[in-house]
Design a protein around this motif. Sequence first.
Motif, short mmCIF file in Angstrom:
data_model
loop_
_atom_site.label_atom_id
_atom_site.label_comp_id
_atom_site.label_asym_id
_atom_site.label_seq_id
_atom_site.Cartn_x
_atom_site.Cartn_y
_atom_site.Cartn_z
N THR A 150 0.86 -1.24 0.07
CA THR A 150 0.02 -0.13 0.02
C THR A 150 0.81 1.25 0.07
O THR A 150 1.92 1.19 0.53
CB THR A 150 -1.01 -0.07 1.26
OG1 THR A 150 -1.79 -1.10 1.44
CG2 THR A 150 -1.78 1.34 1.19
N SER A 184 -6.83 0.56 -2.40
CA SER A 184 -7.62 -0.56 -3.14
C SER A 184 -7.13 -0.79 -4.52
O SER A 184 -7.08 -1.98 -5.09
CB SER A 184 -9.04 -0.21 -3.10
OG SER A 184 -9.72 -0.24 -1.81
N THR A 201 2.65 -3.04 8.55
CA THR A 201 2.44 -3.55 9.78
C THR A 201 3.84 -4.08 10.07
O THR A 201 4.32 -4.77 9.28
CB THR A 201 1.46 -4.52 9.71
OG1 THR A 201 0.07 -3.78 9.32
CG2 THR A 201 0.88 -5.24 11.10
N LYS A 247 1.74 -5.50 -15.01
CA LYS A 247 2.78 -6.61 -15.33
C LYS A 247 4.28 -5.97 -15.32
O LYS A 247 5.00 -6.55 -15.60
CB LYS A 247 2.30 -7.13 -16.69
CG LYS A 247 1.12 -8.09 -16.67
CD LYS A 247 1.18 -8.91 -18.23
CE LYS A 247 -0.03 -10.01 -18.19
NZ LYS A 247 -1.12 -9.48 -17.68
N PHE A 307 2.69 -8.19 -9.10
CA PHE A 307 1.28 -8.01 -8.86
C PHE A 307 0.72 -9.31 -8.40
O PHE A 307 -0.12 -9.60 -7.48
CB PHE A 307 0.50 -7.33 -9.85
CG PHE A 307 -0.89 -7.02 -9.51
CD1 PHE A 307 -1.10 -5.83 -8.73
CD2 PHE A 307 -1.93 -7.68 -10.02
CE1 PHE A 307 -2.38 -5.41 -8.50
CE2 PHE A 307 -3.46 -7.19 -9.68
CZ PHE A 307 -3.53 -6.02 -8.79
N LYS A 308 0.77 -10.27 -9.15
CA LYS A 308 0.35 -11.83 -9.09
C LYS A 308 0.72 -12.46 -7.61
O LYS A 308 0.06 -12.76 -6.87
CB LYS A 308 0.81 -12.60 -10.02
CG LYS A 308 -0.17 -12.36 -11.16
CD LYS A 308 -0.08 -13.52 -12.32
CE LYS A 308 -1.11 -12.86 -13.38
NZ LYS A 308 -1.00 -13.66 -14.79
N MET A 326 -1.38 -10.49 -5.06
CA MET A 326 -2.69 -11.03 -4.98
C MET A 326 -2.76 -12.18 -4.35
O MET A 326 -3.52 -12.78 -3.56
CB MET A 326 -3.28 -10.91 -6.35
CG MET A 326 -3.46 -9.46 -7.09
SD MET A 326 -4.54 -8.46 -5.97
CE MET A 326 -3.64 -7.40 -5.42
N ASP A 371 -4.70 -13.37 -0.86
CA ASP A 371 -5.86 -14.58 -0.58
C ASP A 371 -5.59 -15.13 0.63
O ASP A 371 -6.65 -15.66 1.16
CB ASP A 371 -5.52 -15.40 -2.02
CG ASP A 371 -6.24 -14.78 -3.24
OD1 ASP A 371 -7.10 -13.99 -3.00
OD2 ASP A 371 -5.91 -15.15 -4.40
N ARG A 380 -6.10 -12.90 3.90
CA ARG A 380 -7.53 -12.57 3.95
C ARG A 380 -8.04 -13.58 5.03
O ARG A 380 -9.02 -13.40 5.88
CB ARG A 380 -8.47 -12.44 2.94
CG ARG A 380 -7.82 -11.06 2.09
CD ARG A 380 -8.39 -10.98 0.64
NE ARG A 380 -7.63 -9.49 0.15
CZ ARG A 380 -7.71 -9.28 -1.01
NH1 ARG A 380 -8.07 -10.10 -1.93
NH2 ARG A 380 -7.18 -8.10 -1.41
N GLU A 422 -6.04 -5.46 4.23
CA GLU A 422 -5.90 -6.60 3.41
C GLU A 422 -7.35 -6.65 2.41
O GLU A 422 -7.51 -7.64 2.00
CB GLU A 422 -5.64 -7.65 4.23
CG GLU A 422 -4.19 -7.71 4.87
CD GLU A 422 -3.82 -9.18 5.26
OE1 GLU A 422 -4.06 -10.00 4.70
OE2 GLU A 422 -3.02 -8.91 6.45
N GLY A 423 -7.57 -5.63 1.85
CA GLY A 423 -8.82 -5.53 1.02
C GLY A 423 -10.10 -5.13 1.64
O GLY A 423 -10.48 -5.85 2.63
#
Length: 382
Positions: free
Chosen positions: A126, A132, A160, A181, A234-235, A238, A242, A245, A365-366
């Motif tokens: 972030t 977001s 954190t 990418k 980025f992947k 993400m 996942d 979360r 975290e979203g």
Amino acid sequence: MFFKLTGEQSLNQERYRAFAQKVVKPLGEMMDENEKMDEGLLVALKKEGFLGIPFAEKYGGVGGTYLDYCLAVEELSKCDGSTGVTISVHTSLCCSCIDSFGTEDQKEKFLRPLVNGTSYGCFGLTEPNAGSDAAGQQTEAVYDESTDEYVINGSKIFTTNAEFADYCVVFAMTNKELGTKGISAFIVDLHTNGVKISPNIRRMGIRAASNCEVFYENVRVPAANRLSDEGNGFKIAMKALDGGRIGIAAQAVGLAQGALDIALAYVKERKQFGRPIAAFQTTQFKLAQMQTEIDAARLLVYRAATSKDDGEVYGPQAAMAKLKASAVANDVAREAVQLMGGYGYCREYQGERFLRDAKITEIYEGTSEVMKMVISGAMKVK
Ligand code: CAA
């Protein structure tokens, strides 16, 4: 779906609970007041193996499951949300990136000290202008062929664990033309020249957790510290989120249960109109509803964690668990304060701390809105 913890998971849960009740619970109020984690607790968490639960023993981890890790975050958060998020960010955001995408050399050099209880880790995604919209990164990493290093410039907010972590997985643009990418991930030693850490950002809840802005000014990072290929950042982020979360959903379940437990003890003691307020059916029904909601959220958390452990798709399950558990944490903590009346509003009774701590679970975290994007995306709504 039928779900039951295995014998080993139940034993682990008892062990996490015993530690949390004995060591964490007495510190929660004081750490919140001081807006700082207790240093002895940070050491105790390391010694008790909380930093390496779902990681292989061959790297110095505990060799447990992701569900074990969620049970630990839940038990810690029942007593203190700041402790829960400290372990959650370290495990699912920092260590998981290295575990899933690191080379053997990177695992030996960085994962080992992170999971064997030597060092804490953090996660720098972030930015002040990229929340977001995680793809809107401004931090840049420029490759310097002459030294085989990347030079990182930029800043990351809401990092954190930044004050006491040794390593951070940092995301930076290596090619601005390529959008998602063009983002790459790097393991940065936070003791490197050019890394500056702001004082703890003052917040409404999880006040003891360390949460800072981290500035990177010409920070030189060996190319060997890049995780996976250029452009895969980025992947990686993400994927880490996942899993993260599920950890935050476990934190939310713990906060909800902690708030309910405080309210339950209170209503048995508190007398009004000549009897304990627990004797009123309105109180009993409220408590029944709260526990039912917590159990529903908990099952979503366990489902998501088990899907991850079994190698199944777990992103949408993680988003559902976080969406539900964070809403439950807020509803239950608010009802707990209401049940306790004026005392619920007093710091000494601690209900209000759980209410303040619960709010962030709908944001970090979203956000809940991002969770709905992930869930509806998986439903192929459009
Ligand atoms: N796993 C793997 N790949 C994924 C993925 C996932 N879960 N989600 C998306 N991708 C891939 C897509 O497949 C796509 O790849 P292709 O281009 O090859 O098709 C690429 O990533 C881009 O995907 P999108 O177009 O969907 O990306 P987007 O820019 O529209 O963003 C989003 C989607 C879901 C909104 C995402 O930006 C997001 O999750 N935002 C929230 C960020 C967040 O949670 N931040 C919290 C930071 S950590 C924190 O809170 C601090 C802390 O310390 C606690």
